[in-house]
Design a protein around this motif. Structure first.
Motif, PDB file in Angstrom:
ATOM      1  N   UNK A   1       0.864  -1.175   0.000  1.00 62.71           N
ATOM      2  CA  UNK A   1       0.000   0.000   0.000  1.00 62.71           C
ATOM      3  C   UNK A   1       0.897   1.220   0.000  1.00 62.71           C
ATOM      4  N   UNK A   2       0.615   2.157  -0.904  1.00 65.88           N
ATOM      5  CA  UNK A   2       1.366   3.410  -0.947  1.00 65.88           C
ATOM      6  C   UNK A   2       0.392   4.554  -0.711  1.00 65.88           C
TER       7      UNK A   2
ATOM      8  N   UNK B   1       4.909   3.945   2.329  1.00 64.54           N
ATOM      9  CA  UNK B   1       4.485   2.669   1.756  1.00 64.54           C
ATOM     10  C   UNK B   1       4.565   1.593   2.827  1.00 64.54           C
ATOM     11  N   UNK B   2       3.692   0.609   2.710  1.00 66.38           N
ATOM     12  CA  UNK B   2       3.704  -0.552   3.589  1.00 66.38           C
ATOM     13  C   UNK B   2       3.763  -1.786   2.716  1.00 66.38           C
TER      14      UNK B   2
ATOM     15  N   UNK C   1       9.667   5.350  -0.576  1.00 69.97           N
ATOM     16  CA  UNK C   1       8.271   5.007  -0.841  1.00 69.97           C
ATOM     17  C   UNK C   1       7.970   5.116  -2.335  1.00 69.97           C
ATOM     18  N   UNK C   2       8.476   6.137  -2.983  1.00 72.24           N
ATOM     19  CA  UNK C   2       8.278   6.294  -4.429  1.00 72.24           C
ATOM     20  C   UNK C   2       8.979   5.188  -5.198  1.00 72.24           C
ATOM     21  N   UNK C   3      10.162   4.805  -4.768  1.00 74.64           N
ATOM     22  CA  UNK C   3      10.898   3.725  -5.429  1.00 74.64           C
ATOM     23  C   UNK C   3      10.131   2.415  -5.341  1.00 74.64           C
TER      24      UNK C   3
ATOM     25  N   UNK D   1       4.477  -0.716  -9.804  1.00 74.71           N
ATOM     26  CA  UNK D   1       3.824  -0.277 -11.050  1.00 74.71           C
ATOM     27  C   UNK D   1       4.433  -0.970 -12.263  1.00 74.71           C
ATOM     28  N   UNK D   2       5.767  -1.133 -12.254  1.00 74.03           N
ATOM     29  CA  UNK D   2       6.425  -1.841 -13.358  1.00 74.03           C
ATOM     30  C   UNK D   2       6.014  -3.310 -13.390  1.00 74.03           C
ATOM     31  N   UNK D   3       5.863  -3.935 -12.228  1.00 70.84           N
ATOM     32  CA  UNK D   3       5.410  -5.328 -12.179  1.00 70.84           C
ATOM     33  C   UNK D   3       4.017  -5.464 -12.788  1.00 70.84           C
ATOM     34  N   UNK D   4       3.139  -4.511 -12.504  1.00 70.02           N
ATOM     35  CA  UNK D   4       1.797  -4.525 -13.080  1.00 70.02           C
ATOM     36  C   UNK D   4       1.879  -4.270 -14.586  1.00 70.02           C
ATOM     37  N   UNK D   5       2.688  -3.303 -15.006  1.00 72.74           N
ATOM     38  CA  UNK D   5       2.822  -2.989 -16.436  1.00 72.74           C
ATOM     39  C   UNK D   5       3.347  -4.173 -17.227  1.00 72.74           C
TER      40      UNK D   5
END
Length: 60
Positions: free
Chosen positions: A2-3, A13-14, A41-43, A49-53
């Motif tokens: 979660x971010x 992020x958690x 947290x952004x990293x 996001x890359x994993x989802x993409x």
């Protein structure tokens, strides 16, 4: 994962494996990593996001 507050100086992020079933609460050792540093947290968020993409994960 979660971010929250991405792109701000309060980003966090958690990342956790925690499960909330009754059995997990009674018998499992669950761990998590709380990140309060905005850069980290952004990293972490960008990585997911890359994993989802790349269709390795599915966004929920």
């Amino acid at each position: 994962m979660v971010a929250a507050d991405g792109g701000t100086d309060r980003a966090s992020a958690l990342v956790t494996s925690a499960k909330f079933s009754e059995a997990a609460q009674r018998h499992n050792f669950e761990a998590g990593w709380l990140v309060r540093d905005p850069w980290r947290a952004s990293t972490v968020s960008d990585h997911f996001r890359r994993l989802v993409a790349n269709r390795l994960f599915v966004a929920l």
